[in-house]
Design an enzyme around this catalytic site. Structure first.
Site, PDB file in Angstrom:
ATOM      1  N   LYS A 202       0.823  -1.215   0.000  1.00  0.00           N
ATOM      2  CA  LYS A 202       0.000   0.000   0.000  1.00  0.00           C
ATOM      3  C   LYS A 202       0.862   1.273   0.000  1.00  0.00           C
ATOM      4  CE  LYS A 202      -4.011  -2.194   2.054  1.00  0.00           C
ATOM      5  NZ  LYS A 202      -5.138  -2.041   2.996  1.00  0.00           N
TER       6      LYS A 202
ATOM      7  N   GLU B  23      -8.689 -10.260  -8.582  1.00  0.00           N
ATOM      8  CA  GLU B  23      -7.760  -9.164  -8.269  1.00  0.00           C
ATOM      9  C   GLU B  23      -6.486  -9.238  -9.117  1.00  0.00           C
ATOM     10  OE1 GLU B  23      -9.421  -8.705  -3.689  1.00  0.00           O
ATOM     11  OE2 GLU B  23      -7.406  -9.501  -3.996  1.00  0.00           O
TER      12      GLU B  23
ATOM     13  N   TYR C 268     -12.089  -1.980  -4.694  1.00  0.00           N
ATOM     14  CA  TYR C 268     -12.673  -2.204  -3.370  1.00  0.00           C
ATOM     15  C   TYR C 268     -14.199  -2.119  -3.388  1.00  0.00           C
ATOM     16  CZ  TYR C 268      -8.147  -2.193  -0.952  1.00  0.00           C
ATOM     17  OH  TYR C 268      -6.887  -2.515  -0.497  1.00  0.00           O
TER      18      TYR C 268
ATOM     19  N   ASN D  57      -2.364  -0.338   6.540  1.00  0.00           N
ATOM     20  CA  ASN D  57      -1.894  -1.592   7.147  1.00  0.00           C
ATOM     21  C   ASN D  57      -0.858  -2.312   6.272  1.00  0.00           C
ATOM     22  OD1 ASN D  57      -3.689  -2.368   5.209  1.00  0.00           O
ATOM     23  ND2 ASN D  57      -4.941  -3.671   6.514  1.00  0.00           N
TER      24      ASN D  57
ATOM     25  N   HIS E 237      -2.307  -5.452   1.264  1.00  0.00           N
ATOM     26  CA  HIS E 237      -3.606  -6.091   1.050  1.00  0.00           C
ATOM     27  C   HIS E 237      -3.357  -7.573   0.835  1.00  0.00           C
ATOM     28  CE1 HIS E 237      -7.465  -7.077  -0.763  1.00  0.00           C
ATOM     29  NE2 HIS E 237      -6.801  -7.643  -1.762  1.00  0.00           N
TER      30      HIS E 237
HETATM   31  P1  CMP Z   1      -7.397  -4.795   2.795  1.00  0.00           P
HETATM   32  O1  CMP Z   1      -6.835  -6.152   3.047  1.00  0.00           O
HETATM   33  O2  CMP Z   1      -6.770  -3.972   1.724  1.00  0.00           O
HETATM   34  O3  CMP Z   1      -8.961  -4.941   2.457  1.00  0.00           O
HETATM   35  C1  CMP Z   1      -9.901  -3.922   2.727  1.00  0.00           C
HETATM   36  C2  CMP Z   1      -9.303  -2.792   3.492  1.00  0.00           C
HETATM   37  O4  CMP Z   1     -10.239  -1.949   4.141  1.00  0.00           O
HETATM   38  C3  CMP Z   1      -8.466  -3.340   4.630  1.00  0.00           C
HETATM   39  O5  CMP Z   1      -7.321  -3.951   4.150  1.00  0.00           O
HETATM   40  C4  CMP Z   1      -8.246  -2.104   5.470  1.00  0.00           C
HETATM   41  O6  CMP Z   1      -7.160  -1.312   5.017  1.00  0.00           O
HETATM   42  C5  CMP Z   1      -9.542  -1.341   5.228  1.00  0.00           C
HETATM   43  N1  CMP Z   1     -10.373  -1.404   6.425  1.00  0.00           N
HETATM   44  C6  CMP Z   1     -10.983  -2.483   6.925  1.00  0.00           C
HETATM   45  N2  CMP Z   1     -11.663  -2.147   8.056  1.00  0.00           N
HETATM   46  C7  CMP Z   1     -11.459  -0.823   8.236  1.00  0.00           C
HETATM   47  C8  CMP Z   1     -11.889   0.100   9.221  1.00  0.00           C
HETATM   48  N3  CMP Z   1     -12.673  -0.270  10.231  1.00  0.00           N
HETATM   49  N4  CMP Z   1     -11.503   1.396   9.111  1.00  0.00           N
HETATM   50  C9  CMP Z   1     -10.706   1.772   8.068  1.00  0.00           C
HETATM   51  N5  CMP Z   1     -10.273   0.928   7.109  1.00  0.00           N
HETATM   52  C10 CMP Z   1     -10.637  -0.356   7.199  1.00  0.00           C
END
Ligand code: CMP
Length: 138
Positions: free
Chosen positions: A10, A127, A50, A113, A116
């Site tokens: 990311k 994807e 997404y 985070n 993904h």
């Molecule tokens: P990812 O694995 O990219 O898939 C969906 C993304 O949504 C996830 O990682 C997080 O980065 C984001 N996400 C999921 N839950 C939350 C939340 N409660 N608040 C903000 N972002 C979120």
């Protein structure tokens, strides 16, 4: 169970210079790189990628973040890849991720985070096809 998963490094992790170390850890963890590119998502791309989260409260913020800078898209191969990779990267929220996982090491918060990871074999294929043509997969 499939042997393919899809991951994105990311924007926060790319900006922080963690790309090389994250890829190195994936390879050391037994994941084989089948396709890879550095690129940037437009707002529309991020909304499409997404789309399953479009009704969630964090959707707009997530789209804005994911289109805020370059990302690295990677298709990985390993036995039972989706499940193994999800264990390898740790919980969505880095604060809840196990020690030594990618999100624990490089994640800042639930949105930023670091990486993904696909949540199913079906989504791993969808994807991967979002980013890579057949001639870009090896
Ligand atoms: P990812 O694995 O990219 O898939 C969906 C993304 O949504 C996830 O990682 C997080 O980065 C984001 N996400 C999921 N839950 C939350 C939340 N409660 N608040 C903000 N972002 C979120």
């Amino acid at each position: 169970m499939g042997n393919i998963t899809f991951t994105m490094i990311k924007p926060n992790a790319v900006k922080s210079g963690y790309t090389g170390e994250i890829i190195q850890r994936m390879v050391a963890g037994g994941f084989k790189v089948r396709a890879m590119k550095m690129t940037e998502l437009s707002v529309k791309d991020a909304q499409r990628f997404y789309a399953v989260h479009s009704e969630r409260s964090f959707f707009n913020e997530l789209v804005e973040f994911m289109s805020s800078g370059p990302i690295v898209a990677i298709m990985l191969e390993k036995e039972n890849a989706v499940e193994n990779f999800r264990k390898f990267i740790g919980a969505t929220d880095p604060a809840k991720a196990d020690e030594g996982t990618i999100r624990k090491l490089f994640g800042e918060n639930v949105q930023s985070n670091a990486v993904h990871g696909s949540d199913s074999d079906e989504n791993a294929v969808i994807e991967s096809n979002f980013f890579f043509s057949e001639r870009e997969k090896f």
